[in-house]
Every structure is written in C-alpha cells, then in structure tokens.
Design an enzyme around this catalytic site. Structure first.
Site, PDB file in Angstrom:
ATOM      1  N   LYS A  85      36.234 -10.637  78.816  1.00  0.00           N
ATOM      2  CA  LYS A  85      36.116  -9.389  78.605  1.00  0.00           C
ATOM      3  C   LYS A  85      36.021  -8.941  80.000  1.00  0.00           C
ATOM      4  O   LYS A  85      35.688  -9.611  81.045  1.00  0.00           O
ATOM      5  CB  LYS A  85      35.081  -8.951  77.755  1.00  0.00           C
ATOM      6  CG  LYS A  85      35.426  -9.291  76.278  1.00  0.00           C
ATOM      7  CD  LYS A  85      34.198  -8.955  75.386  1.00  0.00           C
ATOM      8  CE  LYS A  85      34.407  -9.120  74.036  1.00  0.00           C
ATOM      9  NZ  LYS A  85      33.482  -8.517  73.344  1.00  0.00           N
ATOM     10  N   TYR A 110      40.495  -4.437  67.640  1.00  0.00           N
ATOM     11  CA  TYR A 110      39.447  -3.841  66.923  1.00  0.00           C
ATOM     12  C   TYR A 110      39.516  -3.125  65.691  1.00  0.00           C
ATOM     13  O   TYR A 110      38.366  -2.437  65.361  1.00  0.00           O
ATOM     14  CB  TYR A 110      38.497  -3.219  68.173  1.00  0.00           C
ATOM     15  CG  TYR A 110      37.901  -4.139  69.228  1.00  0.00           C
ATOM     16  CD1 TYR A 110      37.123  -5.554  68.712  1.00  0.00           C
ATOM     17  CD2 TYR A 110      38.115  -4.246  70.494  1.00  0.00           C
ATOM     18  CE1 TYR A 110      36.875  -6.443  69.693  1.00  0.00           C
ATOM     19  CE2 TYR A 110      37.763  -5.197  71.149  1.00  0.00           C
ATOM     20  CZ  TYR A 110      36.905  -6.253  70.991  1.00  0.00           C
ATOM     21  OH  TYR A 110      36.423  -7.306  71.997  1.00  0.00           O
ATOM     22  N   ASN A 112      29.409  -8.012  76.586  1.00  0.00           N
ATOM     23  CA  ASN A 112      28.813  -9.446  76.157  1.00  0.00           C
ATOM     24  C   ASN A 112      29.822 -10.689  76.710  1.00  0.00           C
ATOM     25  O   ASN A 112      29.903 -11.692  76.041  1.00  0.00           O
ATOM     26  CB  ASN A 112      28.388  -9.730  74.788  1.00  0.00           C
ATOM     27  CG  ASN A 112      29.724  -9.405  73.755  1.00  0.00           C
ATOM     28  OD1 ASN A 112      30.699  -9.061  74.116  1.00  0.00           O
ATOM     29  ND2 ASN A 112      29.513  -9.331  72.342  1.00  0.00           N
ATOM     30  N   HIS A 119      35.258 -12.868  74.163  1.00  0.00           N
ATOM     31  CA  HIS A 119      35.725 -12.723  72.778  1.00  0.00           C
ATOM     32  C   HIS A 119      36.062 -14.104  72.184  1.00  0.00           C
ATOM     33  O   HIS A 119      36.967 -14.771  73.014  1.00  0.00           O
ATOM     34  CB  HIS A 119      36.769 -11.764  72.617  1.00  0.00           C
ATOM     35  CG  HIS A 119      37.491 -11.878  71.454  1.00  0.00           C
ATOM     36  ND1 HIS A 119      36.955 -10.832  70.274  1.00  0.00           N
ATOM     37  CD2 HIS A 119      38.525 -12.342  70.798  1.00  0.00           C
ATOM     38  CE1 HIS A 119      37.850 -11.211  69.195  1.00  0.00           C
ATOM     39  NE2 HIS A 119      38.750 -11.837  69.584  1.00  0.00           N
ATOM     40  N   GLU A 153      45.456 -12.174  66.379  1.00  0.00           N
ATOM     41  CA  GLU A 153      45.187 -11.977  67.696  1.00  0.00           C
ATOM     42  C   GLU A 153      46.094 -12.577  68.797  1.00  0.00           C
ATOM     43  O   GLU A 153      46.714 -11.893  70.053  1.00  0.00           O
ATOM     44  CB  GLU A 153      43.769 -12.076  68.070  1.00  0.00           C
ATOM     45  CG  GLU A 153      42.660 -11.322  67.239  1.00  0.00           C
ATOM     46  CD  GLU A 153      41.433 -11.749  67.118  1.00  0.00           C
ATOM     47  OE1 GLU A 153      40.773 -12.700  67.868  1.00  0.00           O
ATOM     48  OE2 GLU A 153      40.412 -10.970  66.533  1.00  0.00           O
TER      49      GLU A 153
HETATM   50  P1  IDP Z   1      31.866 -10.659  68.170  1.00  0.00           P
HETATM   51  O1  IDP Z   1      32.382 -10.128  69.358  1.00  0.00           O
HETATM   52  O2  IDP Z   1      30.951 -11.516  68.065  1.00  0.00           O
HETATM   53  O3  IDP Z   1      33.191 -11.113  66.915  1.00  0.00           O
HETATM   54  P2  IDP Z   1      32.153  -8.048  66.458  1.00  0.00           P
HETATM   55  O4  IDP Z   1      30.951  -7.677  65.481  1.00  0.00           O
HETATM   56  O5  IDP Z   1      33.457  -8.498  65.787  1.00  0.00           O
HETATM   57  O6  IDP Z   1      31.211  -9.238  67.291  1.00  0.00           O
HETATM   58  O7  IDP Z   1      32.162  -6.943  67.601  1.00  0.00           O
HETATM   59  C1  IDP Z   1      33.062  -6.787  68.334  1.00  0.00           C
HETATM   60  C2  IDP Z   1      32.759  -6.506  69.520  1.00  0.00           C
HETATM   61  O8  IDP Z   1      32.182  -5.132  69.567  1.00  0.00           O
HETATM   62  C3  IDP Z   1      31.354  -6.865  70.212  1.00  0.00           C
HETATM   63  O9  IDP Z   1      31.785  -8.067  70.649  1.00  0.00           O
HETATM   64  C4  IDP Z   1      30.817  -6.117  71.237  1.00  0.00           C
HETATM   65  O10 IDP Z   1      31.597  -5.896  72.508  1.00  0.00           O
HETATM   66  C5  IDP Z   1      31.263  -4.912  70.395  1.00  0.00           C
HETATM   67  N1  IDP Z   1      29.977  -4.530  69.461  1.00  0.00           N
HETATM   68  C6  IDP Z   1      29.585  -5.020  68.332  1.00  0.00           C
HETATM   69  N2  IDP Z   1      28.437  -4.351  67.996  1.00  0.00           N
HETATM   70  C7  IDP Z   1      28.185  -3.421  68.689  1.00  0.00           C
HETATM   71  C8  IDP Z   1      27.234  -2.476  68.598  1.00  0.00           C
HETATM   72  O11 IDP Z   1      26.248  -2.541  67.836  1.00  0.00           O
HETATM   73  N3  IDP Z   1      27.073  -1.724  70.083  1.00  0.00           N
HETATM   74  C9  IDP Z   1      28.121  -1.798  71.004  1.00  0.00           C
HETATM   75  N4  IDP Z   1      28.936  -2.610  70.927  1.00  0.00           N
HETATM   76  C10 IDP Z   1      29.041  -3.555  69.982  1.00  0.00           C
END
Ligand code: IDP
Length: 140
Positions: free
Chosen positions: A11, A51, A114, A117, A128
């Site tokens: 990312k 997303y 984070n 992905h 994807e």
């Molecule tokens: P993942 O990336 O581990 O599959 P997902 O729940 O699919 O997790 O969420 C996609 C992305 O959305 C996360 O990697 C993160 O960047 C963002 N995200 C998820 N939950 C939150 C939140 O509560 N606050 C801000 N960003 C979030």
C-alpha cells in the site's frame, strides 16, 4: 499440493516508507513465487471496486483517500495454498493485534495504514487480480 494464485499489494505507506525490498524479500524467502508485478497509482474508480465490500462503512472515504494517495506495488503471488499462506504472512488487519513475525506485526502500527493487502479468499483473489492484470501479464 493445491497451487493457488493470490493478489498482493504493498500500500502507499509501504512504498513511501521504502519497505518494498523488505516485504518482497519475506514473500520470496517463504518460498512463494512472484508471477506478476507492477507499480500502479490507483484511481477512485478502481479503489471503489477493490473495496466495494466496505462501501458505506465509517472508514470507507478515509480508505479510498489513503489507497489513492500514492503509488502501490501490485503482485500476483503463486504457491501451495498461496491465499492462506499470504494471509498468515501479513498478519491481522489491525497491526496492534498482528503477531510479531508477521509483516503488519513487525512493520505497521495503524489499522488504516497497515502497509499491505492480500486477498482473503480464492474467488476474491481472481477478481482482484483481474482489476490490475491482464492474463498475458501473468507468467505461466
Ligand atoms: P484486510 O486488509 O486485513 O483484508 P479488511 O477488513 O478487508 O482487512 O479492510 C480492508 C482495509 O480497510 C484494511 O486493510 C485497512 O486498510 C482498512 N480498514 C479496515 N478497518 C478499518 C478501520 O476500522 N479504520 C480504518 N481503516 C480500516
């Protein structure tokens, strides 16, 4: 052996923080193969598609802003149970919960930003991959 392909993306924060080498090294050392790779600047249309399951959530706009904020490194990763193996390598979504030794556990702190992905299911991986790569860009 169940050879699978999965979609992985470093990312914008990972690219900005110069973590490409570190992250790609971990994927290679695990024994997975990189069968496609490209730098992309994601636009809002692709971000919305990537997303779409999060549309309407409180963090959706923040997520789209973040993922379109700078270049990302997209990859197709191949190997035995690659979908599950990559999810284990990246660690929990919230880096504060991600175990040490995982990419997020070692290299990130923020749930929003984070660093990486990876598709969470084989069907999602196919969808994807198709957003970012044509079939002739993936090495057989
Ligand atoms: P993942 O990336 O581990 O599959 P997902 O729940 O699919 O997790 O969420 C996609 C992305 O959305 C996360 O990697 C993160 O960047 C963002 N995200 C998820 N939950 C939150 C939140 O509560 N606050 C801000 N960003 C979030």
């Amino acid at each position: 052996m169940a050879i699978q392909r999965t979609f992985v993306m470093i990312k914008p924060d990972g690219v900005k923080r110069k973590l490409i080498g570190e992250i790609v090294g971990r994927i290679e050392r695990k024994g997975l193969r990189i069968v496609a790779m490209k730098m992309v600047k994601i636009d809002k249309t692709i971000a919305n598609k990537l997303y779409e399951e999060h549309l309407g959530k409180s963090f959706f706009n923040e997520l789209v802003e973040y993922i379109t904020s700078g270049p990302v490194l997209c990859m197709v990763i191949e190997g035995d149970e690659a979908v599950k193996v990559m999810r284990t390598l990246i660690g929990a979504t919230d880096p504060k919960d991600a175990l040490p030794g995982t990419i997020r556990g070692d290299l990130a702190l923020s749930k929003g930003e984070n660093v990486i992905h990876a598709s969470d299911a084989e069907e999602k991986a196919k969808r994807e991959m198709a957003l970012f790569f044509s079939t002739n860009e993936i090495i057989e």
